[in-house]
Design a protein around this motif. Structure first.
Motif, PDB file in Angstrom:
ATOM      1  N   THR A 147       0.839  -1.194   0.000  1.00 41.36           N
ATOM      2  CA  THR A 147       0.000   0.000   0.000  1.00 41.36           C
ATOM      3  C   THR A 147       0.872   1.241   0.000  1.00 41.36           C
ATOM      4  O   THR A 147       2.003   1.219   0.499  1.00 41.36           O
ATOM      5  N   SER A 262     -13.959   2.457   1.853  1.00 42.32           N
ATOM      6  CA  SER A 262     -12.673   2.734   1.198  1.00 42.32           C
ATOM      7  C   SER A 262     -12.452   4.209   0.956  1.00 42.32           C
ATOM      8  O   SER A 262     -11.334   4.626   0.664  1.00 42.32           O
ATOM      9  N   ALA A 263     -13.497   5.003   1.021  1.00 37.82           N
ATOM     10  CA  ALA A 263     -13.397   6.457   0.812  1.00 37.82           C
ATOM     11  C   ALA A 263     -14.724   7.036   1.306  1.00 37.82           C
ATOM     12  O   ALA A 263     -15.694   6.296   1.494  1.00 37.82           O
ATOM     13  N   PRO A 264     -14.777   8.370   1.503  1.00 45.49           N
ATOM     14  CA  PRO A 264     -16.024   8.953   2.016  1.00 45.49           C
ATOM     15  C   PRO A 264     -17.169   8.840   1.024  1.00 45.49           C
ATOM     16  O   PRO A 264     -16.995   9.159  -0.157  1.00 45.49           O
ATOM     17  N   GLU A 283     -22.080   2.516   6.204  1.00 43.62           N
ATOM     18  CA  GLU A 283     -20.728   2.955   5.865  1.00 43.62           C
ATOM     19  C   GLU A 283     -19.749   2.428   6.895  1.00 43.62           C
ATOM     20  O   GLU A 283     -20.054   2.399   8.085  1.00 43.62           O
ATOM     21  N   ARG A 284     -18.602   2.008   6.401  1.00 46.81           N
ATOM     22  CA  ARG A 284     -17.571   1.536   7.324  1.00 46.81           C
ATOM     23  C   ARG A 284     -16.227   2.072   6.895  1.00 46.81           C
ATOM     24  O   ARG A 284     -16.013   2.443   5.748  1.00 46.81           O
ATOM     25  N   TYR A 285     -15.314   2.114   7.891  1.00 43.68           N
ATOM     26  CA  TYR A 285     -14.026   2.777   7.705  1.00 43.68           C
ATOM     27  C   TYR A 285     -12.894   1.827   8.087  1.00 43.68           C
ATOM     28  O   TYR A 285     -13.026   1.052   9.038  1.00 43.68           O
ATOM     29  N   GLY A 286     -11.797   1.895   7.339  1.00 42.69           N
ATOM     30  CA  GLY A 286     -10.643   1.084   7.713  1.00 42.69           C
ATOM     31  C   GLY A 286      -9.423   1.470   6.924  1.00 42.69           C
ATOM     32  O   GLY A 286      -9.421   2.455   6.184  1.00 42.69           O
ATOM     33  N   MET A 287      -8.388   0.679   7.110  1.00 44.01           N
ATOM     34  CA  MET A 287      -7.129   0.891   6.390  1.00 44.01           C
ATOM     35  C   MET A 287      -6.490  -0.465   6.152  1.00 44.01           C
ATOM     36  O   MET A 287      -6.740  -1.415   6.912  1.00 44.01           O
ATOM     37  N   THR A 288      -5.603  -0.524   5.191  1.00 41.44           N
ATOM     38  CA  THR A 288      -4.851  -1.754   4.965  1.00 41.44           C
ATOM     39  C   THR A 288      -4.147  -2.182   6.262  1.00 41.44           C
ATOM     40  O   THR A 288      -4.116  -3.365   6.606  1.00 41.44           O
ATOM     41  N   VAL A 307     -19.419   7.095   9.948  1.00 40.17           N
ATOM     42  CA  VAL A 307     -18.996   5.713   9.657  1.00 40.17           C
ATOM     43  C   VAL A 307     -19.267   4.752  10.810  1.00 40.17           C
ATOM     44  O   VAL A 307     -18.801   3.622  10.798  1.00 40.17           O
ATOM     45  N   ASP A 368      -5.820   9.872   9.633  1.00 38.04           N
ATOM     46  CA  ASP A 368      -7.133  10.450   9.315  1.00 38.04           C
ATOM     47  C   ASP A 368      -7.572  11.337  10.468  1.00 38.04           C
ATOM     48  O   ASP A 368      -7.261  11.069  11.631  1.00 38.04           O
ATOM     49  N   ARG A 383      -7.857  14.038   5.878  1.00 39.63           N
ATOM     50  CA  ARG A 383      -6.581  13.362   6.128  1.00 39.63           C
ATOM     51  C   ARG A 383      -5.545  14.378   6.559  1.00 39.63           C
ATOM     52  O   ARG A 383      -5.578  15.526   6.116  1.00 39.63           O
ATOM     53  N   LYS A 390      -6.970   9.515  -2.532  1.00 37.47           N
ATOM     54  CA  LYS A 390      -7.925   8.408  -2.686  1.00 37.47           C
ATOM     55  C   LYS A 390      -8.691   8.646  -3.978  1.00 37.47           C
ATOM     56  O   LYS A 390      -9.461   9.602  -4.086  1.00 37.47           O
ATOM     57  N   ARG A 395      -5.858   3.876  -2.872  1.00 38.19           N
ATOM     58  CA  ARG A 395      -4.934   4.776  -2.164  1.00 38.19           C
ATOM     59  C   ARG A 395      -3.689   4.948  -3.031  1.00 38.19           C
ATOM     60  O   ARG A 395      -3.070   3.960  -3.423  1.00 38.19           O
TER      61      ARG A 395
END
Ligand code: MCA
Ligand code: AMP
Length: 480
Positions: A147, A262-264, A283-288, A307, A368, A383, A390, A395
């Motif tokens: 990433t 993955s994005a807003p 809606e859900r939020y995360g990162m690699t 989120v 973030d 960010r 994004k 990313r």
């Protein structure tokens, strides 16, 4: 721990007796055949330190990833269109000795592997074996996911089996996701969204997966009508395109849950989707680096622009620039930090990045910026760094694209930004000082050919000089 990709109801005496079939772009495999094909490949890759997979959206990719999981060999997904610069970095850095390819046939592009050190292995979805393997230790690395950072080449994120199992179980709880669901999506299989949630999530919950090949509105509508899809995943660009096609959107009315991440997700897209489908999206939020840490719950309130709450096993906090706590009062803004069972083990070969990203007490600095209400609802407001872009849910590091542009013999200087874009969220725009005769389109193609196609600048602006401050640093705020 139950093995990552095992469904909840698998009896150890009867491993093949399960209905979690998988269909990708019209081809399908039963769960029993998938397991037998993966076991056959696992025998071939046993003992490798890591295997790379050219991760096309195909059954082959699923078989290869499952082979790595059951055989205890870390899997490194390679974007299928990765150009030599990106590909060589990923292969060299990960130490993968085998490269599993769905289609290494010379006619179909063995030339793409010219000069590659790894041994090329064809993935055969028709092979079958009943071999059984020792369950890998829970803390073993399952995936190494590359990433982008703000500068330099992508970093390999070490994702252990435990983190994937914990994350899928937490999402199954948040979304009431069971083997009764039919999961539909058409996302790429080399990132968390499409691969961890979209494939391993289906295998672990036991739900059937229908992957549409591409995430187009008509294919989502078709999967709803013909395959009885109940649970739909998309990045905001996908949902934005779906609401622009009202007939396709209305076809999703019979679904159980529409999930965006993955994005807003722009508020107007949320509202239009609710109007057309009758479903307020989750809606859900995360990162690699952390997998999915915060989500709206299926049984919770779905507020546009937010989120949701931390998933089971995850804690969150906000801090200011000095690392001091920021109150969870719904208005105070701070950097979001997360901790818990879904976190990765950090970056491969990058102790410098580990110490920059993890706090002394083991929390991950997401980069973030967010607010949290007293009842725990999170809103991502931006960010900290503008150098992470994004675009379409991908990313993209400004520094990596700048590096690729500077490798072009006619390019003198380059500055890359993410400009607001109605369809993609942000689009990659490059400001370049180049020799006479160098054309914008040529530079787009050059980046598409050396990195992955989605990292290419959609716009290249040729300039005589870049705006710099007194220290000589490019002033990106003056671009765009
Ligand atoms: C165009 N093409 C080119 C060029 N220009 N090829 C070579 N050189 C060029 N100069 C071709 C491409 O090869 C492709 O061809 C076609 O044009 C369109 O490609 P692209 O522009 O990339 O498609 P798009 O329409 O812009 O894609 C939108 C998309 C895509 C489908 C939404 O962005 C997407 O799949 N996004 C998902 C990203 C994702 O999964 N992110 C999750 C990260 P051809 O058509 O032949 O292929 S994980 C994450 O964020 C976490 C943890 C989370 O929270 O989920
Ligand atoms: P990646 O590592 O590709 O998964 O990208 C992670 C980044 O995607 C996060 O740091 C966020 O900036 C962004 N992101 C993911 N999900 C959301 C969301 N629901 N809302 C806003 N940003 C998101």
């Amino acid at each position: 721990m139950r093995p990552v990709a095992d469904p909840p109801d698998r009896s150890s005496d009867n491993p093949g007796d399960h209905a979690g079939a998988i269909e990708i772009d019209g081809r399908s495999l039963s769960r029993a055949d998938l397991d037998a094909a993966a076991a056959a490949l696992a025998e071939r890759i046993a003992g490798a330190p890591a295997v790379a997979v050219r991760a096309t959206a195909s059954l082959e990719t699923v078989v290869a990833v499952l082979a790595g999981l059951v055989g205890g060999v870390p899997v490194v997904p390679l974007p299928p269109d990765a150009g030599p610069r990106e590909r060589d970095h990923i292969l060299g850095d990960s130490g993968a000795t085998l490269l599993l390819d769905p289609d290494p046939d010379p006619e179909h592009g063995a030339a793409r592997w010219d000069g590659v050190a790894a041994e090329i292995v064809r993935i055969d979805v028709d092979a079958r074996s009943s071999a059984r393997f020792a369950v890998p230790p829970a803390d073993a690395i399952a995936l190494i996911l590359y990433t982008s950072g703000t500068t330099g080449a992508p970093k390999g994120v070490l994702v252990p089996h435990t983190a994937i199992a914990a994350d899928v179980d937490a999402l199954a709880d948040a979304w009431a996701w069971t083997s009764e669901d039919v999961l539909v999506h058409g996302l790429p299989l080399f990132h968390v969204h499409g691969l961890v949630l979209g494939v391993l999530g289906a295998l672990r919950t036991g739900s059937r997966l229908v992957h549409t090949g591409r995430p187009t509105p008509t294919r989502y509508a078709q999967a709803a009508a013909e395959a009885g899809g109940t649970l739909f995943f998309g990045v905001p660009t996908v949902w934005g395109r779906i609401v622009e096609d009202p007939d396709s959107a209305r076809a999703l009315a019979g679904a159980r849950l529409l999930v965006s991440g993955s994005a807003p997700l722009p508020v107007p897209v949320f509202e239009r989707l609710a109007e057309l489908t009758g479903h307020r999206p989750v809606e859900r939020y995360g990162m690699t680096e952390t997998l999915i840490t915060v989500s709206t719950r299926a049984d919770g309130e779905r507020v546009p622009g937010t989120v949701g709450v931390p998933v089971a096993g995850v804690a969150t906090r906000l801090v200011d620039d000095h690392g001091r706590p920021v109150p969870h009062d719904g208005t105070s803004v701070g950097e979001l930090q997360v901790s818990g069972r879904t976190l990765s083990d950090g970056y491969l070969n990058r102790p410098d990045a580990d110490s920059a990203s993890f706090t002394a007490d083991g929390w991950f600095r997401t980069g973030d910026v967010a607010t949290i209400t007293p009842d725990g609802t999170h809103r991502i407001v931006g960010r900290a760094s503008t150098d992470l872009i994004k675009s379409g849910g991908y990313r993209i590091g400004a520094g990596e694209v700048e590096g690729a542009l500077l490798a072009h013999p006619g390019v003198r200087e380059a500055a890359v930004i993410g400009a607001p874009h109605a369809d993609l969220g942000q689009e990659v725009v490059a400001y370049v000082v180049a020799d006479a005769g160098v054309e914008a389109a040529e530079l787009t193609d050059f980046v598409a050919g050396t990195l992955s196609v989605h990292k290419r600048p959609r716009r290249v602006v040729l300039m005589t000089e870049l705006p710099r401050n007194a220290m000589g640093k490019v002033q990106k705020t003056l671009l765009g």
